[in-house]
Structure formats: structure tokens, C-alpha cells
Write an enzyme that holds these catalytic residues in place. Structure first.
Site, PDB file in Angstrom:
ATOM      1  CD  GLU A 173      -2.802  -1.316   2.402  1.00  0.00           C
ATOM      2  OE1 GLU A 173      -2.796  -0.391   3.240  1.00  0.00           O
ATOM      3  OE2 GLU A 173      -3.524  -2.321   2.514  1.00  0.00           O
ATOM      4  CG  ASN A 216      -0.762  -6.997  -1.269  1.00  0.00           C
ATOM      5  OD1 ASN A 216      -1.387  -7.598  -2.135  1.00  0.00           O
ATOM      6  ND2 ASN A 216      -1.217  -6.828  -0.037  1.00  0.00           N
ATOM      7  CG  HIS A 252     -10.111  -5.672   0.831  1.00  0.00           C
ATOM      8  ND1 HIS A 252     -10.322  -6.768   1.637  1.00  0.00           N
ATOM      9  CD2 HIS A 252      -8.797  -5.366   0.957  1.00  0.00           C
ATOM     10  CE1 HIS A 252      -9.189  -7.108   2.231  1.00  0.00           C
ATOM     11  NE2 HIS A 252      -8.246  -6.273   1.833  1.00  0.00           N
ATOM     12  CD  GLU A 281      -4.784  -7.712   1.905  1.00  0.00           C
ATOM     13  OE1 GLU A 281      -5.670  -6.952   2.362  1.00  0.00           O
ATOM     14  OE2 GLU A 281      -3.576  -7.461   1.979  1.00  0.00           O
ATOM     15  CG  ASP A 283     -12.913  -8.894   2.118  1.00  0.00           C
ATOM     16  OD1 ASP A 283     -12.691  -8.025   1.255  1.00  0.00           O
ATOM     17  OD2 ASP A 283     -12.670  -8.714   3.329  1.00  0.00           O
TER      18      ASP A 283
HETATM   19  O1  G3I Z   1      -5.364  -8.243  19.142  1.00  0.00           O
HETATM   20  C1  G3I Z   1      -5.861  -6.980  19.634  1.00  0.00           C
HETATM   21  C2  G3I Z   1      -6.664  -7.189  20.882  1.00  0.00           C
HETATM   22  O2  G3I Z   1      -5.842  -7.701  21.895  1.00  0.00           O
HETATM   23  C3  G3I Z   1      -7.318  -5.863  21.282  1.00  0.00           C
HETATM   24  O3  G3I Z   1      -8.146  -6.082  22.391  1.00  0.00           O
HETATM   25  C4  G3I Z   1      -8.127  -5.324  20.123  1.00  0.00           C
HETATM   26  C5  G3I Z   1      -8.812  -3.988  20.436  1.00  0.00           C
HETATM   27  O4  G3I Z   1      -8.139  -2.909  19.890  1.00  0.00           O
HETATM   28  O5  G3I Z   1      -7.268  -5.152  19.020  1.00  0.00           O
HETATM   29  C6  G3I Z   1      -6.710  -6.363  18.563  1.00  0.00           C
HETATM   30  O6  G3I Z   1      -5.891  -6.107  17.452  1.00  0.00           O
HETATM   31  C7  G3I Z   1      -6.562  -5.790  16.261  1.00  0.00           C
HETATM   32  C8  G3I Z   1      -6.101  -6.757  15.178  1.00  0.00           C
HETATM   33  O7  G3I Z   1      -6.680  -6.422  13.939  1.00  0.00           O
HETATM   34  C9  G3I Z   1      -6.482  -8.197  15.501  1.00  0.00           C
HETATM   35  O8  G3I Z   1      -7.868  -8.340  15.577  1.00  0.00           O
HETATM   36  C10 G3I Z   1      -6.195  -4.364  15.838  1.00  0.00           C
HETATM   37  O9  G3I Z   1      -6.729  -3.447  16.783  1.00  0.00           O
HETATM   38  C11 G3I Z   1      -6.747  -4.063  14.470  1.00  0.00           C
HETATM   39  O10 G3I Z   1      -6.255  -2.814  14.032  1.00  0.00           O
HETATM   40  C12 G3I Z   1      -6.291  -5.123  13.489  1.00  0.00           C
HETATM   41  O11 G3I Z   1      -6.919  -4.887  12.236  1.00  0.00           O
HETATM   42  C13 G3I Z   1      -6.287  -5.484  11.130  1.00  0.00           C
HETATM   43  C14 G3I Z   1      -5.992  -4.408  10.094  1.00  0.00           C
HETATM   44  O12 G3I Z   1      -5.424  -5.019   8.946  1.00  0.00           O
HETATM   45  C15 G3I Z   1      -5.031  -3.377  10.633  1.00  0.00           C
HETATM   46  O13 G3I Z   1      -4.717  -2.452   9.682  1.00  0.00           O
HETATM   47  C16 G3I Z   1      -7.221  -6.524  10.541  1.00  0.00           C
HETATM   48  O14 G3I Z   1      -7.362  -7.619  11.465  1.00  0.00           O
HETATM   49  C17 G3I Z   1      -6.644  -7.055   9.236  1.00  0.00           C
HETATM   50  O15 G3I Z   1      -7.613  -7.850   8.596  1.00  0.00           O
HETATM   51  C18 G3I Z   1      -6.310  -5.881   8.318  1.00  0.00           C
HETATM   52  O16 G3I Z   1      -5.724  -6.411   7.162  1.00  0.00           O
HETATM   53  C19 G3I Z   1      -5.413  -5.459   6.146  1.00  0.00           C
HETATM   54  C20 G3I Z   1      -4.184  -5.963   5.433  1.00  0.00           C
HETATM   55  O17 G3I Z   1      -3.145  -6.217   6.342  1.00  0.00           O
HETATM   56  C21 G3I Z   1      -3.743  -4.990   4.362  1.00  0.00           C
HETATM   57  N1  G3I Z   1      -4.820  -4.665   3.464  1.00  0.00           N
HETATM   58  C22 G3I Z   1      -6.072  -4.244   4.075  1.00  0.00           C
HETATM   59  C23 G3I Z   1      -6.521  -5.285   5.102  1.00  0.00           C
HETATM   60  C24 G3I Z   1      -7.883  -4.932   5.663  1.00  0.00           C
HETATM   61  O18 G3I Z   1      -7.843  -3.745   6.407  1.00  0.00           O
END
Ligand code: G3I
Length: 460
Positions: A173, A216, A252, A281, A283
Site C-alpha cells: 500500500e 501488494n 476488497h 485479500e 472479500d
Molecule cells: O489483538 C488486539 C486485541 O488484543 C485488542 O483487544 C483489540 C482492540 O483494539 O485489538 C486487537 O488487534 C486488532 C487486530 O486487527 C487483531 O484483531 C487491531 O486493533 C486491528 O487494528 C487489526 O486490524 C487489522 C488491520 O489489517 C489493521 O490495519 C485486521 O485484522 C486485518 O484484517 C487488516 O488487514 C489489512 C491488510 O493487512 C492490508 N490490506 C487491508 C486489510 C484490511 O484492512
């Protein structure tokens, strides 16, 4: 370890005859591709899982996974049965692997890699250089320090996984949305200049020469200003010999950002630059037929581009999607196959016959009934979805040394290990829409009280 419940075992556990058939199909596909013939005669029996069907087309079909979900039995069994590649959803990102400068933590990512490797699944690495999920210390560095921190991060993470990752998202990105075609502001661009991408790819090649190195991004799925900017970057890299092997298209989609009509053409123009393309990715928010049609279109586009080497969906189940309200994945929150699943399997040339019928759906819910010191009874309630069904199948896996000693209200068959029981109805399996039935079984504990793993219910 979670024992997979599998009506249709993944490729590495299929009988030799079936694996030979897959190898033959792959060999034939290569031969035909080499001679410019793209259609395969339908002589082989159709595959019945996403991974096996994709493999017969010479491709992988993967899912983003979260390490902390692998202990959930239906999550693991769906992953193990259906997919042959994984991408850690968050566990390989900078904030997970080097939260403190110079201290590398690989525990969660290792868990995913070990899970995949022990089951013959491929692993995509995601991601090394990204402006997001970046620990605060990185942004605080001066130019020289940032350069060495970036290169060290790439080198340490890639070396740790050397030989285990088929493709790495080296840079993720980097471009702005919209029409500018410019790189987005980030600590990397702002301090190292636009050359940070080239530097990252050169460092990555040295760290793991066998891994495919990908750029990517999202909103690059059709032909537009942002994908043009990525295209120009890749063309420039290829012309100057900067190492790059693949481009990832996140894909996405939702109603505001549907599958573009020039999706295939866009994949093809990148492939024509001499790189592989991967859908990384995927969906698609929505439900029912509309969602299924969009998924089918994406799969057909990939299959139409010979250098489109694989597809990864961004999660196993709607329940744990990064945008759960959009129900964008192939399995619902109860791990039932959605119409989108059947559309993908069909587009891949697989067949649901014996593995479910589009529109027919059921759920299987387990409950423990009586328990004694040496054994307990389990009950599984099968409920038809919103349409009547004429048959159902559910796999039940017990953990050795447990053994099932009796069953009732169903007809069981067993796998060779004796741990996986596939249950079908006694006689007529018809259920009206929303109606339920149940079967039961006795598990001899032999010292283990672990609950059985119930696979997803398959209806026809
Ligand atoms: O694990 C913590 C947890 O302990 C905490 O209680 C909770 C509350 O804040 O957060 C949890 O972590 C979260 C993590 O996902 C796991 O669930 C993060 O806050 C959250 O920011 C994170 O989001 C991820 C996101 O990337 C971050 O930018 C998504 O799961 C993940 O699917 C997403 O993936 C991205 C790709 O890497 C790049 N392309 C876009 C894609 C979708 O946004």
C-alpha cells in the site's frame, strides 16, 4: 493438535490414486498451456474442496488466518479441509514481529507457519514494509537509522522464514488513493524518498532468494490512476533489473467498490510485464446470488490469466472477518458453506456433488448429554436452512485415545484412523426448511475428556 474433520481430505491426505490424478491433471495443464491450448478435457473426477480444485488448475486457494483462532475446532477443520495456502492476517506485520527495535518475536507467526507446513499448505508472507501497524519507534528515527532499521527488519524476518514462504508482500500500500498516482506519505517515503521501494526489494532478494517478491495494494484491481502508478513502477523495475516477481491485488469489494469490469484485463496487463499476479485479500460484501456471482467472476478472471497463480480470501468465516457486518467471506458465522462458496468451487472446476447443493444448507450443533466416569454421550442437532433439504452429512472427530463405542439415529462411516466418523441419516434425510433432527453417540474417554470436533453440516 486439532484433528481435522474432513469429508474430503486435503490433497496431501487423499489416496495415492487421487493424488496421481491431480498430478496428471497438473502435468496435462502445463503441457496444454505450453502448446497454447487452455481447455482441459473433463476426464478427471471433479475436486470437491477449494484447495484441491485450485490445485487441479495449477493454482493455490488460500485464506488469511489468525493464530488465536486455530484452537477453535471448526475454524481449524474448515481451514484444513478447504484451503491449501495461508496468509497470517496480522502476525507477520512489523508491530507483531519487531515491536521493540532489534527484538524479534515470531511466536504467533510461527504457530501459523507450523500449522500450515505440517499440513502441506503454502504460506504467503504479509507484510514487511507498510505504513500501518508500524510501531511508533520507527517513525521517530532519522534518515540513516530508518534505512538501516528497514533493511534489518526485512532481513531478519525473511531469514527467519527462509525456505518456508512462497511469496512475500515486500511493500504494501505505498501509493495514494485517487488520481495523483503519487506515493503516500509515510516515514519511509518522507525520509528515504521514493527509492525506498527499490531498496526494500533489493534487500528482500538477498534475504531469501527463493521467495517470490510481491508489491501488494488495494483499489488497484481495475485499470485506474492508482493501478497505472503501480504498473509504471513494475515496468520500471523490470526494465532496470530491480527484483520483483509478483503483484498482489487485494480485491476488497463491496457495493461502492464492486468487481471492476476490466479486472481480468488489468491482471493480464501486469502479467504481460513479466510478473505473476495474485489475488491476495479477496472479500466481497453482500449475500446470496449477487455475492456468489461476484466471487465467480473473480475466480474466472484469475483462471483466464495464466500468470494468476493463486487466490487468497481475507478470512475463513464471516464471524472473524475484519468487516463482519458485510458478511464478505465464503463460510458463514457457523462455518456453513454459502452460495459464494459453491460459486467459487464451480468456477474452479470442482463439484459440490456429495459435498452439498447450492441453496441447500444445514447447521450442526453439538451438546454433551449424559456423562459417566468412563464415557459421555454427545448429541448433534441438525437444522435445515431456509430451504428444505433431502440429505445431510456431518463429520465428528474424537481425540485419541477416545473411541466412539455406540451411535444412534444415524448411519456412521469411519476413516482409516477410526477417529473420524461421518454421520448420515438413517433412511430418509429430508428436513423441511428450518426443521431439526438429531443423532447421538457414546465416547469412551480412555482418560481424555476433550469434546469432539463437529465439522460443518453439508446438505443436498
Ligand atoms: O489483538 C488486539 C486485541 O488484543 C485488542 O483487544 C483489540 C482492540 O483494539 O485489538 C486487537 O488487534 C486488532 C487486530 O486487527 C487483531 O484483531 C487491531 O486493533 C486491528 O487494528 C487489526 O486490524 C487489522 C488491520 O489489517 C489493521 O490495519 C485486521 O485484522 C486485518 O484484517 C487488516 O488487514 C489489512 C491488510 O493487512 C492490508 N490490506 C487491508 C486489510 C484490511 O484492512
Amino acid at each position: 493438535m486439532v484433528t481435522p474433520t474432513s469429508i474430503d481430505p486435503p490433497p496431501e491426505r487423499r489416496p495415492l490414486r487421487s493424488r496421481r490424478r491431480t498430478a496428471l491433471a497438473l502435468g496435462m495443464a502445463g503441457l496444454l498451456a505450453a502448446t497454447g491450448v487452455t481447455a482441459l478435457a473433463g476426464t478427471a473426477e471433479a475436486a470437491s474442496t477449494l484447495g484441491a480444485a485450485a490445485a487441479e488448475k495449477g493454482r493455490y486457494f488460500g485464506a488469511a488466518v489468525a493464530a488465536n483462532r486455530l484452537g477453535e475446532a471448526p475454524y481449524a477443520s474448515t481451514l484444513n479441509t478447504e484451503f491449501n495456502s495461508v496468509t497470517p492476517e496480522n502476525e507477520m506485520k512489523w508491530d507483531a514481529t519487531e515491536r521493540t527495535r532489534g527484538t524479534f518475536t515470531f511466536g504467533s507467526a510461527d504457530q501459523i507457519v507450523n500449522h500450515a507446513q505440517s499440513r502441506g499448505m503454502k504460506v504467503r508472507g504479509h507484510t514487511l514494509v507498510w505504513h500501518s501497524q508500524l510501531p511508533g519507534w520507527v517513525a521517530g528515527l532519522g534518515t540513516a537509522d530508518l534505512r538501516s532499521a528497514m533493511n534489518n527488519h526485512i532481513t531478519q524476518v525473511m531469514r527467519h522464514y527462509r525456505g518456508k514462504i512462497h511469496s512475500w508482500d515486500v511493500v504494501n500500500e505505498a501509493f495514494q488513493d485517487g488520481s495523483s498516482g503519487a506515493l503516500r506519505s509515510s516515514p519511509f517515503r518522507d525520509k528515504l524518498g521514493s527509492g525506498f521501494i527499490e531498496e526494500a526489494f533489493r534487500t528482500a532478494r538477498a534475504a531469501d532468494p527463493a521467495a517470490k517478491l510481491c508489491y501488494n495494494d488495494y483499489n488497484t484491481d481495475g485499470i485506474n490512476a492508482k493501478s497505472n502508478a503501480v504498473y509504471n513502477l513494475v515496468r520500471d523495475f523490470k526494465s532496470r533489473g530491480v527484483p520483483i516477481d509478483c503483484v498482489g491485488f487485494q480485491s476488497h469489494f463491496n457495493s461502492a467498490s464492486p468487481v471492476p469490469s476490466d479486472y481480468r484485463a488489468n491482471l493480464q496487463r501486469f502479467a504481460d510485464l513479466g510478473v505473476d499476479v495474485q489475488i491476495t485479500e479477496l472479500d466481497i460484501e453482500g449475500s446470496g446470488t449477487a455475492q456468489a456471482n461476484s466471487y465467480g467472476n473473480v475466480v474466472r478472471a484469475c483462471l483466464a490469466v495464466s500468470r494468476c497463480t493463486g487466490i487468497t480470501v481475507w478470512g475463513v468465516t464471516d464471524k472473524y472477518s475484519w468487516r463482519p457486518s458485510g458478511t464478505p467471506l465464503l463460510f458463514d458465522g457457523n462455518y456453513n458453506k454459502k452460495p459464494a462458496y459453491h460459486a467459487v468451487l464451480t468456477a474452479l472446476g470442482g463439484s459440490s456433488s456429495g459435498g452439498g447443493t447450492p441453496g441447500a444448507a444445514c447447521t450442526a450443533v453439538y451438546g454433551k448429554a449424559e456423562e459417566w466416569s468412563d464415557r459421555f454421550n454427545g448429541k448433534v442437532t441438525i437444522t435445515a436452512g431456509s430451504s428444505a433439504i433431502s440429505n445431510w452429512t456431518v463429520a465428528v472427530t474424537v481425540t485419541p485415545p477416545q473411541k466412539v463405542s455406540a451411535t444412534w439415529n444415524g448411519t456412521p462411516t469411519w476413516d482409516s484412523s477410526g477417529n473420524v466418523m461421518t454421520m448420515r441419516p438413517n433412511g430418509n434425510g429430508s428436513l423441511a426448511a428450518g426443521a431439526s433432527t438429531s443423532f447421538g453417540f457414546t465416547v469412551m474417554k480412555n482418560g481424555a475428556t476433550t469434546a469432539p470436533v463437529i465439522g460443518s453440516c453439508t446438505a443436498s
